[in-house]
Design a protein around this motif. Structure first.
Motif, mmCIF file in Angstrom:
data_model
loop_
_atom_site.group_PDB
_atom_site.id
_atom_site.type_symbol
_atom_site.label_atom_id
_atom_site.label_comp_id
_atom_site.label_asym_id
_atom_site.label_seq_id
_atom_site.Cartn_x
_atom_site.Cartn_y
_atom_site.Cartn_z
ATOM 1 N N MET A 7 0.834 -1.194 0.000
ATOM 2 C CA MET A 7 0.000 0.000 0.000
ATOM 3 C C MET A 7 0.876 1.253 0.000
ATOM 4 N N PRO A 8 1.637 1.490 -1.090
ATOM 5 C CA PRO A 8 2.570 2.624 -1.081
ATOM 6 C C PRO A 8 1.883 3.983 -0.927
ATOM 7 N N GLU A 9 0.602 4.066 -1.255
ATOM 8 C CA GLU A 9 -0.121 5.333 -1.128
ATOM 9 C C GLU A 9 -0.638 5.581 0.290
ATOM 10 N N ARG B 122 -0.981 6.539 4.063
ATOM 11 C CA ARG B 122 -0.329 7.557 4.898
ATOM 12 C C ARG B 122 -0.604 7.251 6.368
#
Length: 181
Positions: free
Chosen positions: A174-176, A178
């Motif tokens: 889940m690189p997006e 935050r």
């Protein structure tokens, strides 16, 4: 439970290191199945093959580095026990629980399945980890086989390798995502 065939490519390269059956054994320091993942050295000490698909255990050694990408394991519970060093761990259940904790020698963190998490090595660190059986081979699927005793260099897998390893071992990157630092 997920079991993997004896001819699974994530096992074959390491054939003979672990007994591949639930029988007693001893391995010396640095004699497990080792893979370099990013800048971390993972060594599998016991796998689902030796534990009748109950759990797997490994060590991770690393020097100070960047935070690894946020991810979640859909079926795997895992824990971190800091043998020596310092590691920051982010965990988020996407509801009520949001934390960043810096663990030092002797500290422990449990990450249940479906919790978004990431970690960052703050200085040279050794972590003992364990998780649901079968998951330990994820480190081979995403990493590069090695005979190193200490982490050195960097192996960054292609995204296609990361995706394939994630699909096989029920891990979603889940690189997006935050974290609330």
């Amino acid at each position: 439970m997920t079991t993997f065939a004896a001819d699974d490519p994530d096992k074959v390269a390491f054939a003979g290191i672990l007994p591949a059956a639930p029988k007693p054994y001893v391995i010396g320091n640095g004699q497990g199945e080792k893979s370099l993942v990013f800048d971390q050295l993972f060594e599998i000490l016991v796998s689902g093959d030796e534990t009748d698909d109950q759990y797997g255990a490994w060590t991770m050694k690393a020097r100070q580095g960047d935070r690894i990408p946020a991810h979640t394991h859909l079926r795997t519970h895992e824990f971190f026990y800091v043998v020596d060093g310092e590691i920051s761990v982010w965990m988020d259940d996407q509801a009520e629980y949001h934390t960043k904790t810096t663990l030092t020698t002797g500290d422990f963190a449990f990450v249940p399945a479906n919790i978004v998490h990431a970690f960052k090595i703050e200085n040279t660190t050794t972590v003992f980890g364990a998780g649901t059986a079968g998951f330990e081979r994820f480190f081979h699927a995403i990493g590069q086989k090695t005979d190193l005793d200490q982490p050195q260099g960097v192996y960054v897998p292609d995204f296609s390798i990361m995706r394939a390893a994630g699909e096989k071992y029920a891990t979603v990157f889940m690189p997006e995502f935050r974290f609330r630092d």
